[in-house]
Write an enzyme that holds these catalytic residues in place. Sequence first.
Site, PDB file in Angstrom:
ATOM      1  N   ASP A 150       0.794  -1.227   0.000  1.00  0.00           N
ATOM      2  CA  ASP A 150       0.000   0.000   0.000  1.00  0.00           C
ATOM      3  C   ASP A 150       0.827   1.278   0.000  1.00  0.00           C
ATOM      4  OD1 ASP A 150      -2.417  -1.405   0.011  1.00  0.00           O
ATOM      5  OD2 ASP A 150      -2.407  -1.560   2.195  1.00  0.00           O
ATOM      6  N   HIS A 198      30.139   8.695  -8.029  1.00  0.00           N
ATOM      7  CA  HIS A 198      28.725   8.684  -7.661  1.00  0.00           C
ATOM      8  C   HIS A 198      28.526   8.032  -6.291  1.00  0.00           C
ATOM      9  CE1 HIS A 198      27.409   9.115 -12.149  1.00  0.00           C
ATOM     10  NE2 HIS A 198      27.815  10.251 -11.616  1.00  0.00           N
ATOM     11  N   ASP A 228      27.805  17.273  -3.944  1.00  0.00           N
ATOM     12  CA  ASP A 228      27.186  17.435  -5.259  1.00  0.00           C
ATOM     13  C   ASP A 228      25.690  17.283  -5.036  1.00  0.00           C
ATOM     14  OD1 ASP A 228      26.248  17.216  -7.875  1.00  0.00           O
ATOM     15  OD2 ASP A 228      27.936  16.007  -8.558  1.00  0.00           O
ATOM     16  N   ASP A 261      22.263  21.910 -10.234  1.00  0.00           N
ATOM     17  CA  ASP A 261      23.300  20.881 -10.092  1.00  0.00           C
ATOM     18  C   ASP A 261      24.597  21.591  -9.698  1.00  0.00           C
ATOM     19  OD1 ASP A 261      24.959  18.700 -10.263  1.00  0.00           O
ATOM     20  OD2 ASP A 261      24.638  18.321 -12.396  1.00  0.00           O
ATOM     21  N   HIS A 282      36.026  11.994 -16.392  1.00  0.00           N
ATOM     22  CA  HIS A 282      34.691  12.326 -16.905  1.00  0.00           C
ATOM     23  C   HIS A 282      34.757  13.595 -17.752  1.00  0.00           C
ATOM     24  CE1 HIS A 282      34.169  15.601 -13.938  1.00  0.00           C
ATOM     25  NE2 HIS A 282      34.634  14.769 -13.021  1.00  0.00           N
ATOM     26  N   HIS A 314      27.483  18.782 -18.975  1.00  0.00           N
ATOM     27  CA  HIS A 314      26.337  18.181 -19.674  1.00  0.00           C
ATOM     28  C   HIS A 314      25.218  19.205 -19.720  1.00  0.00           C
ATOM     29  CE1 HIS A 314      24.555  17.727 -15.643  1.00  0.00           C
ATOM     30  NE2 HIS A 314      25.713  17.213 -15.269  1.00  0.00           N
ATOM     31  N   HIS A 333      20.695  15.432 -16.182  1.00  0.00           N
ATOM     32  CA  HIS A 333      21.428  15.179 -17.421  1.00  0.00           C
ATOM     33  C   HIS A 333      20.396  15.317 -18.526  1.00  0.00           C
ATOM     34  CE1 HIS A 333      25.177  12.871 -15.762  1.00  0.00           C
ATOM     35  NE2 HIS A 333      24.903  13.965 -15.078  1.00  0.00           N
ATOM     36  N   GLU A 356      32.096  21.429 -14.739  1.00  0.00           N
ATOM     37  CA  GLU A 356      32.438  20.687 -13.527  1.00  0.00           C
ATOM     38  C   GLU A 356      33.735  19.884 -13.652  1.00  0.00           C
ATOM     39  OE1 GLU A 356      29.804  17.238 -12.846  1.00  0.00           O
ATOM     40  OE2 GLU A 356      28.541  18.044 -14.452  1.00  0.00           O
ATOM     41  N   TYR A 365      40.960  13.657  -9.035  1.00  0.00           N
ATOM     42  CA  TYR A 365      40.635  12.562  -8.117  1.00  0.00           C
ATOM     43  C   TYR A 365      41.886  11.704  -7.901  1.00  0.00           C
ATOM     44  CZ  TYR A 365      36.188  14.188  -9.944  1.00  0.00           C
ATOM     45  OH  TYR A 365      35.140  14.982 -10.341  1.00  0.00           O
ATOM     46  N   ARG A 372      35.949  18.433  -6.932  1.00  0.00           N
ATOM     47  CA  ARG A 372      35.168  18.826  -8.112  1.00  0.00           C
ATOM     48  C   ARG A 372      34.513  20.163  -7.796  1.00  0.00           C
ATOM     49  NH1 ARG A 372      32.735  14.496  -8.795  1.00  0.00           N
ATOM     50  NH2 ARG A 372      30.652  14.823  -7.921  1.00  0.00           N
ATOM     51  N   GLU A 403      31.542  22.670  -9.519  1.00  0.00           N
ATOM     52  CA  GLU A 403      30.513  22.638 -10.572  1.00  0.00           C
ATOM     53  C   GLU A 403      29.553  23.807 -10.434  1.00  0.00           C
ATOM     54  OE1 GLU A 403      27.130  19.538 -12.292  1.00  0.00           O
ATOM     55  OE2 GLU A 403      27.883  19.306 -10.241  1.00  0.00           O
TER      56      GLU A 403
END
Length: 439
Positions: free
Chosen positions: A41, A240, A257, A268, A347, A351, A358, A381, A385, A403, A405
Amino acid sequence: MQHFEFDLSLYQSRRAALQAALPANGLLVLVGADEMYRNADVDHPFRQTSDFLYLSGFEEPDAALILTAESSLLLCRPKDETMETWTGFRWGPDAAAEAFGFDHAACSDDLAEVLAETASDADAIGYAFNDERAAGLVQELQAELSKRARQGVVPAAQHFDANPLIHEARLIKSADELAMMRRAGEISARAHRRAMVVASAGVAEYRLQAEIEFEHRVAGSKREAYQAIVAGGDHANTLHYVANDQAIADGELVLIDAGCELNYYAADITRTFPVNGVFSPAQRRVYQIVLDAQLAALEQVRAGRPFNAYHDAAVRVLVAGMVELGLLQGDIDELIEGGDYRRYYMHRTGHWLGMDVHDVGRYADNGEPRALRPGMVLTVEPGLYIRADDKDAPAELRGIGIRIEDDVAVTDGAPDILTAAVPKSIDGIEALMASGSWA
């Protein structure tokens, strides 16, 4: 609570533009989102598909729309007072047609029948080729129309993908859309400032996530644009990382992020900062390289420049920085050509951004990067790393992941940074964290 909505005439004008672009005697059918069952439910929170919302403004589940050059038709759930007692207001077809500016409306239970009648003399049928429900619906439609051959009905010989028509329209934002995205950026920037001020040695990643999401909600955002990344220390080197369940130790950086969604438009933002408020010498060196790369990239976000220009600009600065830091050795051009840098920067630099984080729209035309146009919105961005277990990296750099961004609108002149309200210089970050105020 503040409410952020568009005038419904905007959706009508979008439909009219799409109708004018349909093939001769063509028909387009678009299916909205269904409710998604979670357990016992309980459903997952409902979000309309971006394409359907873009053309309709209609947020109820189990809806569809049919467009021809001459008419627009909305299909939705019927009025049901019993169900409305449990789950809330439903428009019903008649009220929805009037409220949302459709020429006609019908019950979504009758979709197959209504579509068959509407498509019986169509020469071309469009739908989203990547939508299995729509593909199945059209397949059933063709089978049904084939049964009517004795009545002179001939199924449409041409099928076309609706995605390019809708997605290219979505790629160029109107003034209203840009204003909405600017507000989403402002809300998200304030949330990032809040996290910076609240942070201290030992704080849990989920605490900072909660601070950000609280700020989003009290500002009127209904949901996050995507699952937040709050990555302390070496977790920042997992692009991620979303566990967000560890304490951040004194002396570590934290990469956040996160962005809100406002009336279906995403922000973003990524910022990286020292949890104790002061960058170490090694952290400062790496951070400044990433910031310089972002500033170089931003200079390339200009109308007429190819989409890949800002990525290339960022890579050149990053690779020079990698050599300076002792991460790579050799000629910068050769390192870029050989791709050696991807060990530390794997990367792209950005984008499209819009209703989806995205967002949709082509990145290339005829195999070449497309030129930027005013009204496009994208992210910038770059990052570096350096994993904690990288034995080839200088010891003082291991475990640093950074990073930076921002969300940027392409204009006829200088890039318009929609998320500039959160600091990103070393001095600006340290000053904000020392101030005790995110206002």
